[in-house]
Design an enzyme around this catalytic site. Sequence first.
Site, mmCIF file in Angstrom:
data_model
loop_
_atom_site.group_PDB
_atom_site.id
_atom_site.type_symbol
_atom_site.label_atom_id
_atom_site.label_comp_id
_atom_site.label_asym_id
_atom_site.label_seq_id
_atom_site.Cartn_x
_atom_site.Cartn_y
_atom_site.Cartn_z
ATOM 1 N N ASP A 30 0.838 -1.199 0.000
ATOM 2 C CA ASP A 30 0.000 0.000 0.000
ATOM 3 C C ASP A 30 0.872 1.247 0.000
ATOM 4 O O ASP A 30 1.624 1.493 0.947
ATOM 5 C CB ASP A 30 -0.903 0.016 1.234
ATOM 6 N N MET A 63 -2.585 4.573 -3.408
ATOM 7 C CA MET A 63 -3.605 5.464 -2.847
ATOM 8 C C MET A 63 -3.004 6.866 -2.815
ATOM 9 O O MET A 63 -2.624 7.392 -1.771
ATOM 10 C CB MET A 63 -4.013 4.977 -1.456
#
Length: 224
Positions: A30, A63
């Site tokens: 991530d 993200m």
Amino acid sequence: MIAPSILSADFARLADEARAVDGADWLHVDVMDGHFVPNLTLGLPVVKSLLDSTDIPVDCHLMIDDPDRWAIGYAEAGAHNVTVHVEAALEPVKLAANLRAAGAKAGLSVKPNTPLEPYLDLLRHYDTLLVMSVEPGFGGQSFIPEVLEKVRTARRLVDSGELRVLVEIDGGINAETIEQAAEAGVDMFVAGSAIYAADDPARAMEALRASAVRAAGKGGDKER
């Protein structure tokens, strides 16, 4: 298929933590920029080091703001799959083509409250659909079961041949929720604390895999 998330791993020992889940299908990373989501994790230099330390295909979930500018670097570095958010990409069709040209699979992610239907045609340009089952930004959140309707929609379209994407889910996946997700039609399960908080991450990973296989079998007419 299982993708352990290093968001729940010990960042000081990432090479060791990757070895602890040898046998994983993908290793989920991530990347958060503190803008698109209210958290800051790691970036391309750390991903490059991780790529040098493992043979597990690396699955980068970006993200971040402006993925059109930054995502290509992860593909060029050797990431197997690079996922961007539909809420952030400005030219998603061009971005998918550029990611593929750089040697990676192209993934598209949707937040829990983002409907899938407006982006079904867009998905024809992508290899992976990542359905977020928590709000992106932090690990350890509770699973949002309502997102499974998006999984079911994607599964029907894949099984009918209208789409050709791998259906991935990320957020709150554990021994309980993985069964719900598998029954809905998920192919790839991202799991963080359910694996890395265990005494034996590899055993925990294989237990999750077994649960998913059993649950997927209950679907009867679903073929992976």
